[in-house]
Design a protein around this motif. Sequence first.
Motif, PDB file in Angstrom:
ATOM      1  N   VAL A 134     107.368 -66.140 -94.991  1.00 25.34           N
ATOM      2  CA  VAL A 134     106.336 -67.164 -95.148  1.00 25.34           C
ATOM      3  C   VAL A 134     106.009 -67.821 -93.809  1.00 25.34           C
ATOM      4  O   VAL A 134     104.843 -68.111 -93.509  1.00 25.34           O
ATOM      5  N   ARG A 135     107.015 -68.043 -92.984  1.00 29.77           N
ATOM      6  CA  ARG A 135     106.746 -68.634 -91.670  1.00 29.77           C
ATOM      7  C   ARG A 135     105.933 -67.685 -90.786  1.00 29.77           C
ATOM      8  O   ARG A 135     105.140 -68.123 -89.945  1.00 29.77           O
ATOM      9  N   LEU A 142     102.365 -63.614-100.809  1.00 29.00           N
ATOM     10  CA  LEU A 142     103.388 -63.939-101.806  1.00 29.00           C
ATOM     11  C   LEU A 142     102.762 -64.456-103.094  1.00 29.00           C
ATOM     12  O   LEU A 142     103.255 -64.179-104.195  1.00 29.00           O
ATOM     13  N   ALA A 143     101.664 -65.172-102.966  1.00 34.19           N
ATOM     14  CA  ALA A 143     100.994 -65.709-104.158  1.00 34.19           C
ATOM     15  C   ALA A 143     100.451 -64.597-105.047  1.00 34.19           C
ATOM     16  O   ALA A 143     100.312 -64.777-106.259  1.00 34.19           O
ATOM     17  N   ALA A 148     103.895 -61.976-111.648  1.00 36.95           N
ATOM     18  CA  ALA A 148     105.017 -61.100-112.018  1.00 36.95           C
ATOM     19  C   ALA A 148     106.346 -61.836-111.947  1.00 36.95           C
ATOM     20  O   ALA A 148     107.261 -61.559-112.731  1.00 36.95           O
ATOM     21  N   ARG A 149     106.469 -62.789-111.021  1.00 33.69           N
ATOM     22  CA  ARG A 149     107.722 -63.534-110.878  1.00 33.69           C
ATOM     23  C   ARG A 149     107.827 -64.686-111.866  1.00 33.69           C
ATOM     24  O   ARG A 149     108.921 -65.119-112.220  1.00 33.69           O
ATOM     25  N   TRP A 150     106.704 -65.199-112.317  1.00 39.17           N
ATOM     26  CA  TRP A 150     106.681 -66.434-113.101  1.00 39.17           C
ATOM     27  C   TRP A 150     106.469 -66.246-114.593  1.00 39.17           C
ATOM     28  O   TRP A 150     106.953 -67.054-115.390  1.00 39.17           O
ATOM     29  N   PRO A 158      96.123 -69.899-113.836  1.00 37.14           N
ATOM     30  CA  PRO A 158      95.483 -69.826-112.513  1.00 37.14           C
ATOM     31  C   PRO A 158      95.724 -71.055-111.651  1.00 37.14           C
ATOM     32  O   PRO A 158      95.856 -70.941-110.428  1.00 37.14           O
ATOM     33  N   GLU A 159      95.782 -72.244-112.278  1.00 35.60           N
ATOM     34  CA  GLU A 159      95.980 -73.466-111.498  1.00 35.60           C
ATOM     35  C   GLU A 159      97.325 -73.452-110.775  1.00 35.60           C
ATOM     36  O   GLU A 159      97.438 -73.943-109.647  1.00 35.60           O
ATOM     37  N   LEU A 160      98.343 -72.894-111.426  1.00 31.10           N
ATOM     38  CA  LEU A 160      99.661 -72.840-110.788  1.00 31.10           C
ATOM     39  C   LEU A 160      99.695 -71.788-109.674  1.00 31.10           C
ATOM     40  O   LEU A 160     100.336 -71.993-108.639  1.00 31.10           O
ATOM     41  N   VAL A 161      99.020 -70.681-109.879  1.00 30.09           N
ATOM     42  CA  VAL A 161      98.931 -69.676-108.813  1.00 30.09           C
ATOM     43  C   VAL A 161      98.197 -70.259-107.605  1.00 30.09           C
ATOM     44  O   VAL A 161      98.566 -70.012-106.453  1.00 30.09           O
ATOM     45  N   ASP A 162      97.165 -71.059-107.857  1.00 27.00           N
ATOM     46  CA  ASP A 162      96.467 -71.739-106.757  1.00 27.00           C
ATOM     47  C   ASP A 162      97.397 -72.710-106.035  1.00 27.00           C
ATOM     48  O   ASP A 162      97.342 -72.843-104.809  1.00 27.00           O
ATOM     49  N   ASP A 163      98.236 -73.416-106.800  1.00 29.68           N
ATOM     50  CA  ASP A 163      99.232 -74.285-106.168  1.00 29.68           C
ATOM     51  C   ASP A 163     100.083 -73.499-105.178  1.00 29.68           C
ATOM     52  O   ASP A 163     100.353 -73.957-104.059  1.00 29.68           O
TER      53      ASP A 163
END
Length: 375
Positions: A134-135, A142-143, A148-150, A158-163
């Motif tokens: 990520v750095r 990653l988003a 698949a991870r969640w 979609p709102e959480l993926v945007d987060d």
Amino acid sequence: MTDKLLNHRAEGPTSAPPLLLGPSLGTSTKLWDKVAPELSITHRVIRWDLPGHGDSPAGLIAPGATVADLAGLVLTLADALGIERFAYAGVSLGGAVGLWLAAHHPERVSSLAVICSSAHFNGERPWRERAELVRREGLAGLAESADARWFTPGFTVPELVDDHRHADPEAYAACCDALAAFDIREELAGISAPTLLVAGRQDPATPPAQLREIADAVPGSSLTEIPGASHLAPAERPEAVLAALRGHFDGYAARGMEVRRQVLGDAHVDRAQSRQTPFTARFQDFISRYAWGEIWTDPTLSHRERSMITLTALVAHGHYDELAMHIRAARRNGLTPDEIGAVLLQTAVYCGVPAANSAFATAQRVLEEEGGEGG
């Protein structure tokens, strides 16, 4: 001062018991959108954002951060809100924060729920690697794999993926550092707060075995596994999570059922329960939680006083079948036939003579059935 506090959202009466809700890595307060409003009926709910997530300042966290650092930010927020002791529920990293608080600050945590989380998150290496990624590359790539991870296949929010996509990369990576260093297994036995573990049966990130490990170590804890839920259970199966949290934090249904039996008698409640169907189950739960669990358990008024008020209200609205039941309850609560008669006479003045006439007929029948005619 606001740049030194986690962003938060408060819901519910300020006089209600406080309940803090912690998020998962990559999400925001939106994770609790389908659960928090219901919890706020009985609690002062405080949702908070991780540093660099939602609207929390990214500068609240630095490389090499620990879960203890995040827990310190939560305590600073609670102090700023004037909250000394609170119930706490958290998902994944938010759950780890709850475990650390319960282990290190037991005087602050009245009750704990840990959802889709772990006592160790599978060790350091994967989180160090993710922090480095990520750095180096940011969060866009990653988003793309967040669903698949969640969530279970075919489900998304979609709102959480945007987060996830819009979180601050440095703050996100610092949260990965905190997960990498986290291992509280040796301290679980010292947690004294009543603890609920909630696992998603289809969670690849923190599978049920990791929640069972915590449940086996924390004295007196309980475990609930939710079928059809992956890692973000409050978003994917909010009804099931809400039911588990209500049962753990409120206890209103159990207390309400106890009082309901005291007032109405076992025979009446058993008949009501035997007639329950899937269609009426939620209404029966509502009665137990709200009418009996919250109102009738309030010590401000005695059961005798509540019976007198209830009789008056039922006469006023002409609910004579219900009135018969509550005349029996009034006798169980210690009212004499003469006192019941005095209450009904009062209703003649304020509810009308015809209503009182019907009420006296109902009361006469009930009192004769139990062998105690009014004087």
